[in-house]
Design an enzyme around this catalytic site. Structure first.
Site, PDB file in Angstrom:
ATOM      1  N   LYS A 173      28.213  70.854  20.165  1.00  0.00           N
ATOM      2  CA  LYS A 173      27.817  70.011  21.301  1.00  0.00           C
ATOM      3  C   LYS A 173      27.987  68.550  20.887  1.00  0.00           C
ATOM      4  CE  LYS A 173      23.437  69.170  22.786  1.00  0.00           C
ATOM      5  NZ  LYS A 173      23.286  67.739  23.080  1.00  0.00           N
TER       6      LYS A 173
ATOM      7  N   ASP B  55      28.367  67.006  26.345  1.00  0.00           N
ATOM      8  CA  ASP B  55      27.077  66.842  27.028  1.00  0.00           C
ATOM      9  C   ASP B  55      26.930  65.393  27.523  1.00  0.00           C
ATOM     10  OD1 ASP B  55      24.396  66.940  27.770  1.00  0.00           O
ATOM     11  OD2 ASP B  55      23.636  67.065  25.724  1.00  0.00           O
TER      12      ASP B  55
ATOM     13  N   LYS C 252      26.285  64.715  30.990  1.00  0.00           N
ATOM     14  CA  LYS C 252      25.353  64.745  32.142  1.00  0.00           C
ATOM     15  C   LYS C 252      25.751  63.774  33.257  1.00  0.00           C
ATOM     16  CE  LYS C 252      21.280  65.939  29.305  1.00  0.00           C
ATOM     17  NZ  LYS C 252      21.715  65.636  27.928  1.00  0.00           N
TER      18      LYS C 252
ATOM     19  N   ASP D 157      26.807  60.828  39.845  1.00  0.00           N
ATOM     20  CA  ASP D 157      27.333  59.683  40.602  1.00  0.00           C
ATOM     21  C   ASP D 157      27.780  60.207  41.967  1.00  0.00           C
ATOM     22  OD1 ASP D 157      28.545  57.180  41.300  1.00  0.00           O
ATOM     23  OD2 ASP D 157      28.858  56.769  39.177  1.00  0.00           O
TER      24      ASP D 157
ATOM     25  N   THR E 113      13.651  67.835  30.205  1.00  0.00           N
ATOM     26  CA  THR E 113      12.351  68.267  29.661  1.00  0.00           C
ATOM     27  C   THR E 113      11.435  67.072  29.388  1.00  0.00           C
ATOM     28  OG1 THR E 113      13.542  68.509  27.590  1.00  0.00           O
ATOM     29  CG2 THR E 113      12.891  70.527  28.695  1.00  0.00           C
TER      30      THR E 113
ATOM     31  N   ARG F 173      18.894  70.015  14.493  1.00  0.00           N
ATOM     32  CA  ARG F 173      18.356  69.754  13.159  1.00  0.00           C
ATOM     33  C   ARG F 173      18.113  70.966  12.266  1.00  0.00           C
ATOM     34  NH1 ARG F 173      14.207  65.855  15.935  1.00  0.00           N
ATOM     35  NH2 ARG F 173      14.707  67.409  17.539  1.00  0.00           N
TER      36      ARG F 173
END
Ligand code: C5P
Length: 237
Positions: A34, A61, A63, A66, A121, A213
């Site tokens: 990603k 990624d 996002k 518009d 989130t 991570r």
């Protein structure tokens, strides 16, 4: 494409990401990666081409959100980078999502998978009501946006592993769930609030897990990646 582990390459420079990928040179299984806004804005589309040349699949990624015309044309540009998954905000409406799909379609009839973000989130019930003036319960809003994404013809949504089952129940088993917030039992939770192990995410029906991570910051990232694949992919077989 099926069930897979996607490694979140949250690095800020080409050097960092290529040093990380060097570790996987001898690996038979090339990790699905990603690439987020930070790396893309720092290094531009060339970083995507470079990583594709090395044989990795990419979830870009960015996002998008518009007006439909702008999103259609921007998605056409991203599609030509030969990425495998791209995403947008479902809040851009069904028309925007349909325009995105049109833009992604390549001349040979293929296109990257298109995934929607429902609610970030970082948005909670309070900010939903106070900032966005949405007064429905957040779970209901998430499922409504997922259904709208399905109606527009998208392939799935990003959601918490805890929501994956409900998304499948609501939108169908073949509507993809891509789930971050994954941790090994013995790894640091960090800033994630609601986490699940790769094995539990597999059992609950996540199609793809996004893991950062626990792999990128592990003492042995290759071993952590292998462990993740073993727990997530082989668990469901
Ligand atoms: O390092 P960690 O495993 O927490 O990384 C998770 C990745 O998934 C990060 O790139 C993060 O931005 C992304 N993500 C997330 N939660 C969401 C959406 C995306 O953690 N709701």
């Amino acid at each position: 494409m099926g069930k897979d582990v996607i490694v979140a390459c949250d690095f800020s420079s080409k050097k960092q990401v290529l040093d990380f990928l060097e570790l996987f040179e001898q690996e038979e299984r090339k990790p699905f990666l990603k690439i987020g806004m930070e790396l893309y804005y720092a290094e531009g589309p060339e970083i995507v081409r470079e990583i594709k040349r090395r044989g990795h699949r990419i979830f870009l990624d960015l996002k998008l959100h518009d007006i439909p015309n702008t999103v259609r044309k921007s998605m056409a540009v991203l599609s030509r980078l030969d990425v495998d998954i791209v995403n947008l905000h479902a809040a851009g409406t069904v028309n925007m999502m349909k325009a995105a799909l049109e833009g992604l379609l390549r001349e040979d009839g293929t296109r990257p998978l298109l995934i929607a973000v429902t609610q970030l989130t970082s948005t909670d019930q309070k900010s939903l009501e106070e900032d966005l003036m949405i007064h429905e319960p957040i779970d209901k809003v998430v499922m409504h946006y997922a259904l709208k994404a399905k109606e527009a013809g998208l392939d799935g949504v990003v959601c918490s592993p805890l929501e994956a089952k409900k998304v499948h129940d609501t939108c169908g088993a073949d509507f993809l769930t891509i789930t971050p917030g994954v941790r090994f039992k013995d790894s640091d939770v960090g800033d994630q609030k609601r986490v699940m192990t790769p094995k539990a995410a597999s059992e609950i029906g996540s199609d793809y897990i996004v893991v950062g991570r626990p792999i990128t910051a592990a003492p042995d990232p290759v071993a952590a990646y292998r462990r993740c694949c073993e727990d997530f992919i082989n668990e469901g077989v």
